[in-house]
Write a protein that holds these residues in place. Structure first.
Motif, PDB file in Angstrom:
ATOM      1  N   TYR A   1       0.826  -1.203   0.000  1.00 39.02           N
ATOM      2  CA  TYR A   1       0.000   0.000   0.000  1.00 39.02           C
ATOM      3  C   TYR A   1       0.862   1.255   0.000  1.00 39.02           C
ATOM      4  O   TYR A   1       0.671   2.167  -0.798  1.00 39.02           O
ATOM      5  CB  TYR A   1      -0.910  -0.004   1.237  1.00 39.02           C
ATOM      6  CG  TYR A   1      -1.620   1.309   1.462  1.00 39.02           C
ATOM      7  CD1 TYR A   1      -2.725   1.645   0.685  1.00 39.02           C
ATOM      8  CD2 TYR A   1      -1.168   2.223   2.409  1.00 39.02           C
ATOM      9  CE1 TYR A   1      -3.361   2.851   0.857  1.00 39.02           C
ATOM     10  CE2 TYR A   1      -1.804   3.432   2.583  1.00 39.02           C
ATOM     11  CZ  TYR A   1      -2.902   3.745   1.811  1.00 39.02           C
ATOM     12  OH  TYR A   1      -3.533   4.939   1.961  1.00 39.02           O
TER      13      TYR A   1
ATOM     14  N   TRP B   1       2.475   0.658  -4.352  1.00 34.12           N
ATOM     15  CA  TRP B   1       1.444   1.466  -5.017  1.00 34.12           C
ATOM     16  C   TRP B   1       2.028   2.812  -5.429  1.00 34.12           C
ATOM     17  O   TRP B   1       1.874   3.255  -6.565  1.00 34.12           O
ATOM     18  CB  TRP B   1       0.237   1.645  -4.099  1.00 34.12           C
ATOM     19  CG  TRP B   1      -0.762   2.638  -4.593  1.00 34.12           C
ATOM     20  CD1 TRP B   1      -0.775   3.976  -4.323  1.00 34.12           C
ATOM     21  CD2 TRP B   1      -1.884   2.398  -5.449  1.00 34.12           C
ATOM     22  NE1 TRP B   1      -1.836   4.569  -4.954  1.00 34.12           N
ATOM     23  CE2 TRP B   1      -2.532   3.637  -5.653  1.00 34.12           C
ATOM     24  CE3 TRP B   1      -2.400   1.254  -6.063  1.00 34.12           C
ATOM     25  CZ2 TRP B   1      -3.675   3.765  -6.429  1.00 34.12           C
ATOM     26  CZ3 TRP B   1      -3.540   1.385  -6.847  1.00 34.12           C
ATOM     27  CH2 TRP B   1      -4.158   2.628  -7.026  1.00 34.12           C
TER      28      TRP B   1
ATOM     29  N   TRP C   1      -3.519   3.153   6.206  1.00 34.87           N
ATOM     30  CA  TRP C   1      -4.529   3.142   5.153  1.00 34.87           C
ATOM     31  C   TRP C   1      -5.874   3.612   5.709  1.00 34.87           C
ATOM     32  O   TRP C   1      -6.581   4.420   5.100  1.00 34.87           O
ATOM     33  CB  TRP C   1      -4.635   1.743   4.555  1.00 34.87           C
ATOM     34  CG  TRP C   1      -5.461   1.663   3.302  1.00 34.87           C
ATOM     35  CD1 TRP C   1      -6.189   2.670   2.726  1.00 34.87           C
ATOM     36  CD2 TRP C   1      -5.636   0.505   2.482  1.00 34.87           C
ATOM     37  NE1 TRP C   1      -6.812   2.208   1.598  1.00 34.87           N
ATOM     38  CE2 TRP C   1      -6.487   0.886   1.422  1.00 34.87           C
ATOM     39  CE3 TRP C   1      -5.158  -0.806   2.531  1.00 34.87           C
ATOM     40  CZ2 TRP C   1      -6.871  -0.007   0.420  1.00 34.87           C
ATOM     41  CZ3 TRP C   1      -5.539  -1.688   1.543  1.00 34.87           C
ATOM     42  CH2 TRP C   1      -6.385  -1.295   0.493  1.00 34.87           C
TER      43      TRP C   1
END
Lengths: 208, 582
Positions: free
Chosen positions: B120, B124, B203
């Motif tokens: 993440y 990403w 997140w």
């Protein structure tokens, strides 16, 4: 939003009650905020009652907190303009001008019972954190009471709140306000050099 | 190649030798906060000890030999540069993206928080930087086949997808609507308890943060009507429910209520630190998602209420969290900064300058101390922007309420260096400087209500900001006499009112009002309606005489010594580690 529908009615009830209760002010702010979400539903009568209540809550920030929420285009109109002026005079402790203006705006303010008394309390509050002894005429100006009514008012304060009246010279009186941390520094707690527990805890591994 | 890695990774999970050698990408924090979050998460999984970042760097060389797990470095050589559609009009998903989503999906299913976090926060962003700087990530339909068309994963993917849209291009109205709908769907699924995922706190924070950012952005967008075409106006008119203030508040409140986070935090104040001790993660096989989202929604509400100018409501929303203690909010840098920024700002607007100064001081100190760790972070620019803004707010507070002793030395130096001259001007009540700094540092205020489309279109996106600025400057103006009274008081122990009035060139009654107002303005009313003095120079009037109260300056040695004991210890330890040349 839960509760929104029922709110205006409750607010009417809240502002219609006879005694002033500072705890409701946060509810009132919430109402002002609801109006911000749906400006087409603004009810000027309710708003001006809320603002009157907010002035009565001085020295708390309630009035400013309400103003932060009321769109500017409303604020430049009446009655908001008058309210802003009144608040400004209280914030800057210009009591004589305040009472004169309040007199002119009687219709606006009298809808909430106890307005005068609440402002007098605020005036006494700021005077007693500022002064140990205050000349009678200054006090008279701040609470907007003079002559025989002031004598009566002072007698009651002496009895209830521990005020004293000193006569300094012919016709000149000085009101002695009760001691507090602000007008009598000897009452103030001395801040000692203390170390927080967290600080000490951090030192433990070093000392072991 | 990538599929090979995937296939092999599938059955070699037990022998994860190279696990620790992963490049450490998230901003690292010093000593006591040492990335506990992820260490805990991993310890619980495979009972492995956390290793210091140094080891990570040394071991990085091994990474290339590892075939276990996903590593985007492997794909570097054969990157597709464009994202075309094939002859059937189908989106061609680059191989590297296929692999990315497949692994990502797998790690989420396996509740592998460590790997999810790596992908993440690291992969990403790296892929976005490398392949999608000007183009968007593939639409969800294109990647769905590679993740079993998993409903929840698709919602999560879209959450990231739209975040990337907002960061890359100016989003269209359709994209704004779709993103709103996606958040609604995602939160619905989570609220109804249909997820058993374990997601990284970073997140979950980003979700709440982005949710509010997009809401605020939409309010700004909707408020600019002037140059819109007739079609655009019609389209906007149909979007009444999109990013609606009630909707936004309701979701945040629902997340707080369904997660029972307020009860959990209340229990913690009794010493039962179950939530904070595990950073909100659940090691009993449950999900952390709702609980932690509920927690971050508390900070979310603080922010939304501030954006509306409702500072009292903002602070009331934050009350379940004790900001003077370490908590889950201090574990995620962005959340820590957001919390302190809005907390400080709300206090400043409520004239609780001392509280604001303490908040700004502590978070600025935190940023300075951790600077080296987040200098590589993708959020670095944002962190520095907030740093500058909070410096400006601190300068404003200190000008209105000179309480220099509350501010640490290096923060003082930072202020003097950056804003020294401006602070001097503010202390002389220069309104233009207050205006400038406030405008630079204030939040992006919003008007929450939809425009009246029947009126001629106009822009009102600046209205909310202008109102807050105006009211703030009114406050400054009301305090106009304070600095000069203060500077005179410094010079005397006693002085008659008449004499001070003549020195200040004002009449006696103005001075009396000024002195009384000084007292009023240097007192603040706290949440429990206690009245507290914030004055550094104090006085009282006895009849016609002003008595100045000497501030008792007790130097705080305790702080100083404890800091130096710790620093000394650190230096000795460092020296002991050093190998001397023979």
């Amino acid at each position: 939003m839960p509760g929104v529908e029922g709110r205006p009615r409750t607010i009417e009830e809240l502002v219609a009650t006879n005694s002033y209760n500072p705890m409701i002010v946060s509810d009132l702010e919430e109402y002002v905020m609801m109006e911000q979400f749906e400006p087409e539903k603004v009810n000027i009568t309710i708003m001006s009652r809320i603002l009157t209540k907010a002035l009565m809550a001085m020295p708390s920030m309630d009035f400013s907190l309400c103003m932060y929420l009321i769109p500017e285009k409303l604020q430049i109109e009446e009655p908001f303009f008058t309210f802003t002026e009144l608040s400004h005079l209280l914030e800057t402790a210009n009591f004589r001008e305040f009472w004169a203006m309040a007199m002119r705006s009687r219709d606006l303010l009298e809808v909430v019972p106890g307005f005068e008394q609440a402002i007098q309390e605020y005036a006494i509050h700021v005077l007693s954190i500022t002064c140990k002894r205050v000349p009678r005429h200054i006090l008279a100006e701040a609470v907007n009471i003079d002559g025989p009514s002031l004598d009566k008012f002072l007698a009651m304060q002496c009895q209830k709140c521990g005020w004293e009246v000193e006569t300094i010279s012919e016709g000149r009186q000085m009101v002695v306000l009760p001691d507090n941390e602000d007008n009598n520094p000897s009452l103030r707690k001395v801040q000692s050099d203390s170390i927080s527990l967290r600080e000490v805890a951090r030192l433990f591994p070093v000392m072991s | 190649m990538a599929y090979e890695a995937y296939a092999r990774g599938g059955d070699s999970r037990d022998g994860r030798e190279g696990h620790d050698s992963r490049d450490w990408r998230e901003p690292r924090e010093p000593r006591e906060r040492d990335s506990r979050e992820y260490r805990d998460a991993r310890e619980s999984r495979d009972g492995r000890e956390y290793r210091d970042a140094r080891d990570h760097r040394d071991a990085r060389e091994d990474v290339r030999d590892r075939r276990d797990g996903y590593d985007e470095r492997e794909e570097r050589e054969n990157l597709p540069r464009t994202h075309d559609v094939d002859e059937n009009g189908q989106y061609v998903v680059p191989d590297v993206v296929k692999t990315f989503v497949a692994y990502f999906y797998r790690h989420i299913r396996e509740k592998n928080v460590y790997e999810i976090h790596q992908m993440y926060d690291g992969s990403w962003n790296k892929l976005s930087e490398r392949m999608f700087t000007t183009t968007l990530w593939p639409p969800v339909e294109a990647i769905a086949p590679f993740v079993d068309n998993d409903h929840v994963f698709c919602l999560l993917y879209k959450e990231m997808y739209f975040r990337h849209v907002y960061a890359t291009v100016q989003p269209t109205l359709a994209q704004r609507c779709e993103s709103w709908e996606n958040y609604c769907n995602l939160f619905q699924v989570i609220l109804h308890g249909n997820v058993n995922m374990q997601l990284p706190n970073l997140w979950l924070w980003d979700m709440i943060d982005e949710f509010i950012y997009q809401f605020q952005n939409f309010c700004q967008y909707r408020a600019k009507l002037k140059s819109r075409t007739e079609e655009e106006l019609t389209a906007l008119r149909q979007c009444e429910q999109v990013w609606n203030i009630f909707g936004v508040l309701n979701y945040l409140k629902a997340l707080i209520e369904s997660s029972h986070i307020v009860d959990i935090l209340e229990e913690e104040s009794g010493g039962n630190l179950t939530f904070t001790a595990t950073d909100g993660y659940d090691y009993q096989g449950g999900s952390n998602v709702l609980k932690v989202l509920g927690y971050f929604s508390i900070v979310g509400l603080l922010r939304v209420h501030c954006l509306l100018g409702d500072y009292h409501g903002a602070l009331r929303c934050l009350s379940p969290i004790d900001i003077n203690q370490q908590g889950v909010f201090t574990r995620v840098i962005g959340c820590h900064i957001t919390t302190m920024y809005y907390y400080g700002f709300a206090n400043m607007m409520m004239r609780r300058y001392v509280e604001a100064i303490k908040a700004f001081n502590s978070v600025l100190l935190y940023i300075v101390r951790t600077q080296q760790y987040h200098s590589k972070s993708v959020q670095y620019d944002q962190i520095m922007k907030k740093n500058e803004q909070m410096c400006a707010l601190l300068a404003i507070c200190l000008s209105l309420c000179p309480q220099a002793k509350l501010v640490e030395e290096n923060i003082h130096n930072q202020l003097r260096e950056k804003l020294g001259e401006k602070m001097l001007r503010m202390q002389r009540c220069d309104e233009a400087t207050y205006d400038e700094l406030f405008s630079y540092a204030c939040p992006k205020f919003i008007t929450p209500s939809a425009p009246n489309f029947d009126e001629p279109p106009m822009n009102y996106n600046q209205d909310a900001y202008r109102l807050q600025l105006k009211l703030f400057l009114t406050e400054v103006r009301q305090q106009q006499l304070v600095p000069s009274i203060r500077s005179f008081l410094k010079l005397y122990t006693t002085i008659p009112i008449s004499k001070l009035a003549s020195y200040m060139d004002i009449n006696e009654s103005t001075l009396r009002a000024g002195l009384t107002s000084y007292k009023h303005k240097t007192h603040s009313v706290d949440a429990d309606r206690n009245i507290i003095s914030n004055a550094d120079i104090d006085f009282y009037i006895d009849g016609e005489m002003i008595h100045v109260v000497e501030p008792k300056t007790t130097r705080r040695f305790g702080d100083h010594f404890s800091r130096h004991i710790l620093r000394f210890e650190e230096i000795t330890r460092e020296l002991e580690r050093m190998e001397l040349p023979v």
